[in-house]
Design an enzyme around this catalytic site. Structure first.
Site, PDB file in Angstrom:
ATOM      1  N   HIS A 101       0.883  -1.172   0.000  1.00  0.00           N
ATOM      2  CA  HIS A 101       0.000   0.000   0.000  1.00  0.00           C
ATOM      3  C   HIS A 101       0.919   1.220   0.000  1.00  0.00           C
ATOM      4  CE1 HIS A 101      -2.381  -3.000   2.290  1.00  0.00           C
ATOM      5  NE2 HIS A 101      -3.436  -2.435   1.728  1.00  0.00           N
ATOM      6  N   ASP A 104       2.447   1.926   3.293  1.00  0.00           N
ATOM      7  CA  ASP A 104       3.385   0.933   3.859  1.00  0.00           C
ATOM      8  C   ASP A 104       4.823   1.321   3.565  1.00  0.00           C
ATOM      9  OD1 ASP A 104       1.106  -0.616   4.279  1.00  0.00           O
ATOM     10  OD2 ASP A 104       1.463  -1.886   2.524  1.00  0.00           O
ATOM     11  N   HIS A 271     -10.957 -14.254   2.947  1.00  0.00           N
ATOM     12  CA  HIS A 271     -12.163 -13.489   2.641  1.00  0.00           C
ATOM     13  C   HIS A 271     -13.247 -14.410   2.084  1.00  0.00           C
ATOM     14  CE1 HIS A 271      -9.636  -9.549   2.132  1.00  0.00           C
ATOM     15  NE2 HIS A 271      -9.453 -10.146   3.297  1.00  0.00           N
ATOM     16  N   ASP A 296      -4.632 -13.833  -2.982  1.00  0.00           N
ATOM     17  CA  ASP A 296      -3.977 -13.537  -1.708  1.00  0.00           C
ATOM     18  C   ASP A 296      -4.032 -14.823  -0.900  1.00  0.00           C
ATOM     19  OD1 ASP A 296      -3.344 -10.973  -2.301  1.00  0.00           O
ATOM     20  OD2 ASP A 296      -4.601 -10.029  -0.776  1.00  0.00           O
ATOM     21  N   ASP A 307     -11.080 -12.345  10.277  1.00  0.00           N
ATOM     22  CA  ASP A 307     -10.044 -12.385   9.246  1.00  0.00           C
ATOM     23  C   ASP A 307      -8.673 -12.535   9.917  1.00  0.00           C
ATOM     24  OD1 ASP A 307      -8.959 -12.113   6.732  1.00  0.00           O
ATOM     25  OD2 ASP A 307      -9.028  -9.929   6.721  1.00  0.00           O
ATOM     26  N   ASP A 339      -0.748 -12.630   1.789  1.00  0.00           N
ATOM     27  CA  ASP A 339      -1.423 -11.677   2.663  1.00  0.00           C
ATOM     28  C   ASP A 339      -1.628 -12.385   4.003  1.00  0.00           C
ATOM     29  OD1 ASP A 339      -2.669  -9.537   3.691  1.00  0.00           O
ATOM     30  OD2 ASP A 339      -4.152  -9.323   2.105  1.00  0.00           O
TER      31      ASP A 339
HETATM   32  C1  XLS Z   1      -7.495  -6.667   4.104  1.00  0.00           C
HETATM   33  C2  XLS Z   1      -7.069  -6.843   2.715  1.00  0.00           C
HETATM   34  C3  XLS Z   1      -5.955  -5.935   2.260  1.00  0.00           C
HETATM   35  C4  XLS Z   1      -5.815  -5.955   0.761  1.00  0.00           C
HETATM   36  C5  XLS Z   1      -5.018  -4.814   0.232  1.00  0.00           C
HETATM   37  O1  XLS Z   1      -8.224  -7.493   4.668  1.00  0.00           O
HETATM   38  O2  XLS Z   1      -6.714  -8.192   2.563  1.00  0.00           O
HETATM   39  O3  XLS Z   1      -4.773  -6.238   2.900  1.00  0.00           O
HETATM   40  O4  XLS Z   1      -5.265  -7.150   0.303  1.00  0.00           O
HETATM   41  O5  XLS Z   1      -5.541  -3.595   0.574  1.00  0.00           O
HETATM   42 CA    CA Z   2      -7.484 -10.643   5.050  1.00  0.00          CA
HETATM   43 CA    CA Z   3      -5.868  -9.248   0.812  1.00  0.00          CA
END
Ligand code: XLS
Ligand code: CA
Ligand code: CA
Length: 441
Positions: A101, A104, A271, A296, A307, A339
């Site tokens: 990001h 980051d 997710h 991811d 999450d 991720d």
């Molecule tokens: C958060 C998301 C985030 C995205 C990028 O839950 O996974 O990290 O991958 O903004």
């Molecule tokens: Ca996540």
């Molecule tokens: Ca993600």
């Protein structure tokens, strides 16, 4: 330059006889599978935020993870040392890609101007390190969720000035991604949803989100960014209900606003499970709609309904994910982005390395098993047989659009027999899957 993580070794492939936990037992980057090397198929990427920014804090307590750049007060010097540490870590791990990001890699300043200046400074540091370590950018994105201004949404805020701010931030993030030759650009709408419909104009918010995406497409064209745009669905967290709920939801949104030619999806395992789906379900749905862009990789905890972003260790999940990816003809220009973060009590940098090795080996093993499953048509032959009634006669005529309710009623009255039942054989297929998982070399 002296090492920032002197305690971390270079991780190499040693095969599955070794007892060395800081080596790969299955991920052999140059090994060929169907003419392509493992590293070309898997395209592993490290997530900058989890591995280099996360300090282990949670809603109940302070950070627990320390980093060699903690305590550097000058924000740009801090960012520079973090970048050097990040690239040393990724080089030692042997991954070819990373994701970030905007906030980051470079700290937010007091104004957009100062934030952009910080990004412009650090993007040069990052570019140099990318060249030096031969590590590429899988995707960039903008953090449109952390700052209090985004509490009511970014592109879906009730306040048009916040919409403008988000646009300016994405413009810059897109330009930096382009400068670093990012292969993709991701939109994850952390605050793009609602907490209560009592205060929400859903229709305006969704129209605005689509307007925002169109502006990004136009800007990409203006600056010559050729990467793939990706939307990353997530059902909730941080909002109660996010607009990019899951794949089905995103696909219908993209089609409604005529954006489906420009966007694919970035699917995160955790997710998918938060949305009540399996990871494989989301991958399949994207694949059959020609929308599978990138993934991811992580996993959730079955007992925790949130999450948790854990490193993937479940061989069933990675096998079935690679099964979809191979059937998709690969994932490029996307990749497999970690991720994932270590638990709050895993406090040392070496824990982050163990996490990645765990995930890379579990995916490499999943790749080999999936490849065997496909090569032997272990599932396909059964599926083909199961649907054979659509290969000729009545089924073929239905597929060809040659039947209607009248003709079908006549068919049933004249010819239907109730005794043509067949077994779905789920247990047998699970046995076959296990056989491949246990026995693939
Ligand atoms: C958060 C998301 C985030 C995205 C990028 O839950 O996974 O990290 O991958 O903004
Ligand atoms: Ca996540
Ligand atoms: Ca993600």
């Amino acid at each position: 330059m002296s090492e920032i993580f002197p305690e971390l070794p270079y991780v190499k492939y040693e095969g599955n006889e070794t007892k060395n936990l800081l080596s790969f037992k299955y991920y052999n980057p140059k090994e060929k599978i169907k003419g392509q090397s493992m590293e070309e198929i898997l395209r592993f990427s490290v997530a900058y935020w989890h591995s280099f920014c996360n300090n282990g804090s949670d809603p109940f307590g302070a950070g627990t993870l320390t980093k060699p750049w903690d305590g550097i007060e000058d924000p740009l010097k801090h960012a520079q040392k973090k970048a050097e540490g990040a690239f040393e870590f990724m080089d030692k791990l042997g991954v070819n890609y990373f994701c970030f990001h905007d906030r980051d890699i470079a700290p937010a300043g007091k104004s957009l101007k100062e934030s952009n200046h910080n990004l412009d400074t650090i993007k040069e540091v990052v570019k140099k390190l990318m060249e030096e370590k031969k590590i590429k950018l899988l995707w960039g994105t903008a953090n449109l969720f952390e700052h209090p201004r985004y509490a009511n949404g970014a592109a879906t805020s009730n306040n048009s000035e916040v919409f403008a701010y988000a646009a300016a931030q994405v413009k810059k993030a897109l330009e930096v991604t382009n400068y670093l030759e990012g292969k993709n650009y991701v939109f994850w709408g952390g605050r793009e949803g609602y907490e209560t419909l009592l205060n929400t104009n859903m229709s305006l918010e969704q129209d605005n989100l689509a307007r925002f995406f169109s502006m990004a497409v136009d800007h990409a064209e203006k600056i010559g960014f050729n990467g793939q745009f990706l939307i990353e669905p997530k059902p909730m967290e941080p909002t109660k209900h996010q607009y990019d709920f899951d794949i089905a939801n995103v696909l219908s949104f993209l089609r409604k606003y005529d954006l489906d030619d420009y966007f694919k999806v970035n699917i995160e395992a955790n997710h998918a499970t938060l949305a009540g789906h399996t990871f494989q379900h989301e991958l399949r749905l994207a694949r059959i709609n020609n929308s599978l862009g990138s993934i991811d990789i992580n996993q959730g905890d079955p007992q925790l309904g949130w999450d948790t972003d854990q490193f993937p260790s479940n061989i069933y999940m990675t096998t079935l994910a690679m099964y979809e990816i191979l059937n998709n003809g690969g994932i490029s220009p996307g990749g497999l982005n970690f991720d994932a973060k270590v638990r709050r009590s895993s406090i040392e940098p070496i824990d982050i390395m163990y996490g990645h090795i765990l995930g890379m080996d579990t995916y490499a093993r999943g790749l080999k098993i999936a490849n065997e499953l496909i090569k032997d048509r272990a599932l396909e032959n059964f599926i083909k047989e199961r649907y054979k009634s659509y290969d000729k006669g009545l089924g073929l005529r239905i597929k060809d659009g040659k039947e209607d309710f009248d003709s079908l009623e006549k068919y049933v009255l004249d010819q239907y027999t109730e005794n043509k039942k067949d077994s779905g054989r789920q247990e047998m297929l699970e046995l076959i899957l296990n056989q491949y998982i246990f026995e693939t070399r």
